[in-house]
Design a protein around this motif. Structure first.
Motif, PDB file in Angstrom:
ATOM      1  N   ARG A 274       0.837  -1.205   0.000  1.00 46.45           N
ATOM      2  CA  ARG A 274       0.000   0.000   0.000  1.00 46.45           C
ATOM      3  C   ARG A 274       0.870   1.252   0.000  1.00 46.45           C
ATOM      4  N   TYR A 275       1.882   1.273   0.877  1.00 48.20           N
ATOM      5  CA  TYR A 275       2.769   2.433   0.939  1.00 48.20           C
ATOM      6  C   TYR A 275       3.486   2.643  -0.405  1.00 48.20           C
ATOM      7  N   ALA A 276       3.970   1.548  -0.975  1.00 47.02           N
ATOM      8  CA  ALA A 276       4.721   1.640  -2.226  1.00 47.02           C
ATOM      9  C   ALA A 276       3.828   2.070  -3.384  1.00 47.02           C
ATOM     10  N   SER A 277       2.592   1.584  -3.417  1.00 45.88           N
ATOM     11  CA  SER A 277       1.668   1.939  -4.495  1.00 45.88           C
ATOM     12  C   SER A 277       1.270   3.406  -4.422  1.00 45.88           C
ATOM     13  N   VAL A 278       0.994   3.888  -3.207  1.00 45.58           N
ATOM     14  CA  VAL A 278       0.660   5.306  -3.030  1.00 45.58           C
ATOM     15  C   VAL A 278       1.858   6.177  -3.411  1.00 45.58           C
ATOM     16  N   THR A 279       3.056   5.762  -3.010  1.00 41.26           N
ATOM     17  CA  THR A 279       4.265   6.510  -3.373  1.00 41.26           C
ATOM     18  C   THR A 279       4.445   6.529  -4.887  1.00 41.26           C
ATOM     19  N   SER A 280       4.213   5.393  -5.528  1.00 44.55           N
ATOM     20  CA  SER A 280       4.335   5.311  -6.982  1.00 44.55           C
ATOM     21  C   SER A 280       3.336   6.237  -7.678  1.00 44.55           C
ATOM     22  N   MET A 281       2.082   6.254  -7.193  1.00 45.16           N
ATOM     23  CA  MET A 281       1.083   7.133  -7.794  1.00 45.16           C
ATOM     24  C   MET A 281       1.437   8.592  -7.555  1.00 45.16           C
ATOM     25  N   MET A 282       1.986   8.910  -6.380  1.00 45.79           N
ATOM     26  CA  MET A 282       2.422  10.283  -6.123  1.00 45.79           C
ATOM     27  C   MET A 282       3.515  10.690  -7.106  1.00 45.79           C
ATOM     28  N   ASN A 283       4.463   9.779  -7.347  1.00 45.51           N
ATOM     29  CA  ASN A 283       5.524  10.068  -8.305  1.00 45.51           C
ATOM     30  C   ASN A 283       4.964  10.350  -9.690  1.00 45.51           C
ATOM     31  N   GLU A 284       3.952   9.572 -10.097  1.00 45.03           N
ATOM     32  CA  GLU A 284       3.349   9.758 -11.415  1.00 45.03           C
ATOM     33  C   GLU A 284       2.573  11.072 -11.493  1.00 45.03           C
ATOM     34  N   ILE A 285       1.834  11.399 -10.430  1.00 43.98           N
ATOM     35  CA  ILE A 285       1.082  12.661 -10.420  1.00 43.98           C
ATOM     36  C   ILE A 285       2.030  13.849 -10.474  1.00 43.98           C
ATOM     37  N   GLU A 286       3.088  13.798  -9.646  1.00 43.57           N
ATOM     38  CA  GLU A 286       4.035  14.906  -9.603  1.00 43.57           C
ATOM     39  C   GLU A 286       4.789  15.045 -10.915  1.00 43.57           C
ATOM     40  N   SER A 287       5.154  13.922 -11.535  1.00 44.02           N
ATOM     41  CA  SER A 287       5.850  13.993 -12.807  1.00 44.02           C
ATOM     42  C   SER A 287       4.928  14.502 -13.902  1.00 44.02           C
TER      43      SER A 287
END
Length: 298
Positions: A274-287
């Protein structure tokens, strides 16, 4: 941006950090044992070494405690103090371990490093502790406003029937359960942002958590719901296996311990996913935001 992309990236990051999960499991196990061994000794002194297994062979026996006499008071005193110590220590330990796990999954190319895990855990511990505390208070306040307050108002009214109160509880409970994944997203996005920028303030991280949650609510909510359902499914498996397992031999007790710990490690794996998936989505949104800004400038 797809939910499957974030889940897949998060899963791969979680596999790479499996040693961090084992460190978290070991730390939690030590905390539990610190409470369990003194409690076991207190139970032995109260019941006797030969009686304790007989008293609890068929599960929790309340009558066994009521027959203790003066020993019951000292046992409950120890249990209360031990429970408070374990709860407070667990809350602090959870903030440290969560910070370490977020630090272990913040990038795709990260490899396991115990130094990175403990460095992230120590560096972000105060921030994670305050974020968890503030947002836990918000979640508790929502529970009071959405469920307790309407139920309390309805219960004191003489014109509202019991069936109507039950319907109100069902509706308000459903609303609260619908909101919970949103709050989990806010907490996780805030912690992921704090991990990415360690010197950011707590309130800015929380504000960023709300911003990231509501800027991509549909996909973020769908991803969080799937991850929560996976944890619920594991919880159902645990409830089906462990309560009815009553080992009668030392080998059976050892096997039960191993199985319970494997299930707990699986729970930690799902939380880290869960932590890794949320972090991954944050990276995609920010990029994606950065790319949008660059296109506008061109």
């Amino acid at each position: 941006m797809k939910i499957s992309t974030s889940l897949g990236t998060g899963f791969r990051r979680t596999l790479k950090t499996k040693k961090s999960i084992l460190i978290a499991w070991f730390c939690i196990l030590i905390l539990v044992l610190v409470f369990a061994f003194p409690l076991r000794s207190s139970l032995r002194s109260a019941f006797g070494s030969s009686m304790i297994t007989e008293k609890f062979t068929d599960g929790m026996n309340i009558e066994a405690f009521t027959d203790l006499g003066p020993a019951f008071k000292s046992l409950m005193s120890f249990f209360t103090a031990g429970f408070l110590f374990t709860f407070l220590s667990g809350f602090l330990l959870n903030a440290f371990l969560t910070a370490g796990l977020f630090g272990s999954v913040k990038k795709n190319d990260m490899k396991f490093s115990s130094r990175e895990f403990f460095s992230s855990g120590a560096g972000n511990f105060p921030g994670f502790l305050l974020i968890s505390l503030i947002l836990s208070l918000i979640i508790d306040a929502l529970f009071l406003l959405i469920i307790v307050l309407p139920a309390g108002i309805a219960s004191v009214s003489e014109t509202i029937s019991d069936s109507t109160i039950f319907v109100i509880l069902v509706i308000t409970g459903a609303i609260y359960l619908f909101i919970l994944p949103v709050m989990f997203l806010v907490v996780d996005y805030a912690r992921a942002f704090k991990t990415a920028i360690e010197d950011v303030s707590i309130f800015r991280a929380i504000g960023k958590g709300f911003s990231l949650t509501f800027s991509n609510l549909r996909k973020s909510y769908g991803m969080m719901l799937l991850l929560i359902l996976a944890q619920i499914a594991l919880g159902i498996v645990v409830m089906l296996i462990l309560p009815g397992w009553k080992p009668g031999t030392v080998g059976g007790v050892f096997l039960l311990f191993i199985v319970s710990q494997l299930l707990f490690i699986m729970r930690l794996f799902l939380k880290t996913w869960r932590y890794a998936s949320v972090t991954s989505m944050m990276n995609e949104i920010e990029s994606g935001n950065i790319n949008t800004i660059e296109v506008k400038e061109l």
